[in-house]
Enzyme design. Structure first.
Site, PDB file in Angstrom:
ATOM      1  N   CYS A 342     -16.050  24.483 -59.985  1.00 49.91           N
ATOM      2  CA  CYS A 342     -17.273  24.799 -59.246  1.00 49.91           C
ATOM      3  C   CYS A 342     -18.344  25.340 -60.201  1.00 49.91           C
ATOM      4  CB  CYS A 342     -16.983  25.752 -58.095  1.00 49.91           C
ATOM      5  SG  CYS A 342     -18.278  25.755 -56.837  1.00 49.91           S
ATOM      6  N   HIS A 426     -12.366  23.469 -55.163  1.00 48.93           N
ATOM      7  CA  HIS A 426     -11.465  24.616 -55.139  1.00 48.93           C
ATOM      8  C   HIS A 426     -10.136  24.173 -54.510  1.00 48.93           C
ATOM      9  CE1 HIS A 426     -14.528  27.544 -56.224  1.00 48.93           C
ATOM     10  NE2 HIS A 426     -15.328  27.055 -55.292  1.00 48.93           N
TER      11      HIS A 426
END
Length: 503
Positions: A342, A426
């Site tokens: 991310c 994630h």
């Protein structure tokens, strides 16, 4: 008909509210009770995406797993995601609605959300037999009581009995219990049914005289004494503890399958978010995970992870200030494994255009991946699934940055160049087959004779962890009395303990 309910409050932050809430949820569901978790307002950088694309705190997602139900936005209607020393992004019913300073939030916005959170709680109570609510901080934060919507504000308005949890390992638990009640108004005190001692070490019989005296002083009983157990935390709201790692390290863990261990260094960047991504690595026998903040700590690492963050540009500056940026660039050039997740993925790219998060405009990245990032005002909230390294992968995305990948080999939604990997996903390492394939690649590149265990199931470890929490409640709490609280509310006629809340 409205289902029963309970609010689990704490004498302090980190007293064990999340753990106790999850434990009560798992105990109830094992009794055949249809139960749901609830936290009106959560402040955390660790969040999760529901199937409907709503962002909620990871602790509530794990509590939903304890209940064996799918998490929804109703379970955490307000999520605050800190973005600096004095402001947070406000996520309402799973969607960001703006940035507010602490003064602006507590100065009026919070109280306006009371109707929303009460409506969410009522919807859950209309669907489930019981709703176990988690408070935040302490209910005796007298400076915030006027606008409170997560502790006594929700308990009073929804008619919930309150169980106050105290961490005896910190010391002063009797004073904390008494002082918590004595700083509440008469009306708030009427909701406080009693206490639960957490993290007790030693012979309970030595504690019992104090519990009897506490009952004599407050008119309120103690509903259980939970023993100290290492590694019982569920997904952390804040802090640097790896939630599952503690459990695994305290359990009987098989030795490494191969001849070597694998060392993983996680850069402890500012405003780090969803660091729970590395729990699945820590669960692997022979994988050693640590958080680092100095370049020399990368020297012996076989894999370096740059995790997610709520401040990508600030984290990038911090990496440069600490000398870690140069160490990461050198690793990439030497074909030593680096994984960016991310915000970490965005940092590894060529440049960032940020007029949303930091409002710094054009910022040069580390340039180790052929990626250009532009921050969009609308946040991406999805639950993607796909394939990588020949294995099925599932994950979730929470980010404003939009990545334009201009080269490299495809890797999930990102790319790979040599031994530098980047993705917005994630949770991908929780997919067992993919995690093992990825670790094999890392071990080969690092020259380590490490072999992933063939049978590590991250989902099974999660279930074992939640069952351990349920066992704690079942074995060390008065569950009959707890159920009466949930079903019927706080006992009537509880005495007022002076002085009460200040005028």
């Amino acid at each position: 008909m409205t289902g029963g309910g309970l609010l689990v409050a704490g004498t302090t932050s980190d007293a064990g509210k999340s753990v106790v809430t999850a434990g009560v949820c798992r105990w109830l569901v094992r009794q055949g009770v249809k139960v749901a978790p609830f936290k009106a307002q959560n402040m955390s950088l660790n969040s999760f995406v529901t199937k409907e694309g709503a962002e909620i705190g990871r602790a509530q997602a794990m509590q939903a797993q304890a209940c064996r139900v799918e998490p929804t936005a109703l379970m955490n209607p307000v999520l605050l995601k800190p973005g600096g020393e004095s402001s947070s992004q406000v996520v309402l019913l799973g969607k960001p609605v703006g940035e507010l300073s602490a003064r602006g939030y507590h100065g009026g916005r919070q109280q306006k959300l009371l109707g929303t959170v009460l409506d969410c709680l009522e919807q859950l109570r209309g669907t489930y037999d019981a709703v176990i609510c988690e408070g935040a901080g302490s209910p005796a934060e007298i400076n915030l009581r006027r606008t409170d919507i997560v502790n006594m504000g929700i308990a009073r308005n929804a008619g919930l009995p309150v169980l106050v949890v105290g961490d005896i390992d910190r010391g002063g638990v009797f004073a904390s219990f008494f002082g918590t009640v004595a700083l509440l108004s008469r009306e708030d005190q009427e909701c406080v049914a009693g206490f639960l001692v957490n993290k007790f070490r030693g012979d309970v019989s030595l504690l019992e005289p104090g519990l009897d005296m506490l009952q004599g002083l407050t008119g309120r009983r103690t509903y259980g004494v939970l023993p100290f157990r290492n590694g019982l935390g569920i997904d952390e709201e804040d802090g640097l503890r790896v939630s599952l790692r503690g459990t695994v390290r305290e359990s009987v863990v098989a030795p490494p399958v191969g001849e070597d261990v694998l060392r993983v260094a996680v850069c402890a960047i500012p405003l780090m978010s969803n660091f729970t991504d590395v729990d699945a690595l820590a669960a692997e026998p022979g994988v050693v995970v640590r958080f680092v903040d100095r370049p020399e700590e990368l020297a012996d690492a076989d894999l370096v992870i740059v995790p997610g963050t709520r401040g990508t540009v600030r984290a990038l500056e911090w990496l440069r200030e600490r000398g870690l940026a140069g160490a990461l660039v050198r690793r990439a050039a030497e074909q030593r494994p680096v994984l960016g997740i991310c915000g970490g993925f965005q940092i590894l790219g060529e440049h960032i255009e940020d007029d949303v998060e930091s409002r710094r405009g054009h910022v040069e990245g580390l340039g180790t991946l052929p990626v250009r990032v532009r921050f969009a005002r609308e946040k991406t909230l999805t639950r993607p699934a796909g394939e990588a390294l020949g294995e099925r992968v599932e994950g979730y995305e929470i980010h404003h940055g939009v990545a334009d990948v201009t080269g490299g080999a495809p890797f999930l939604d990102g790319c790979r160049v040599g031994q530098t990997w980047g993705t917005h996903w994630h949770g991908s390492l929780e997919s067992d087959g993919f995690r093992r394939a990825f670790l094999r690649e890392v071990a080969a590149a690092a020259g380590r004779r490490f072999v992933p265990a063939p049978d590590t199931s991250f989902a099974a470890l999660r279930e074992e962890q939640l069952d351990r929490l349920g066992d704690l409640i079942e074995q060390h709490a008065d569950t009959d009395a707890l159920w009466r609280l949930i079903e019927s509310g706080a006992p009537r006629g509880l005495p007022f303990i002076p002085p009460g809340a200040p005028a």
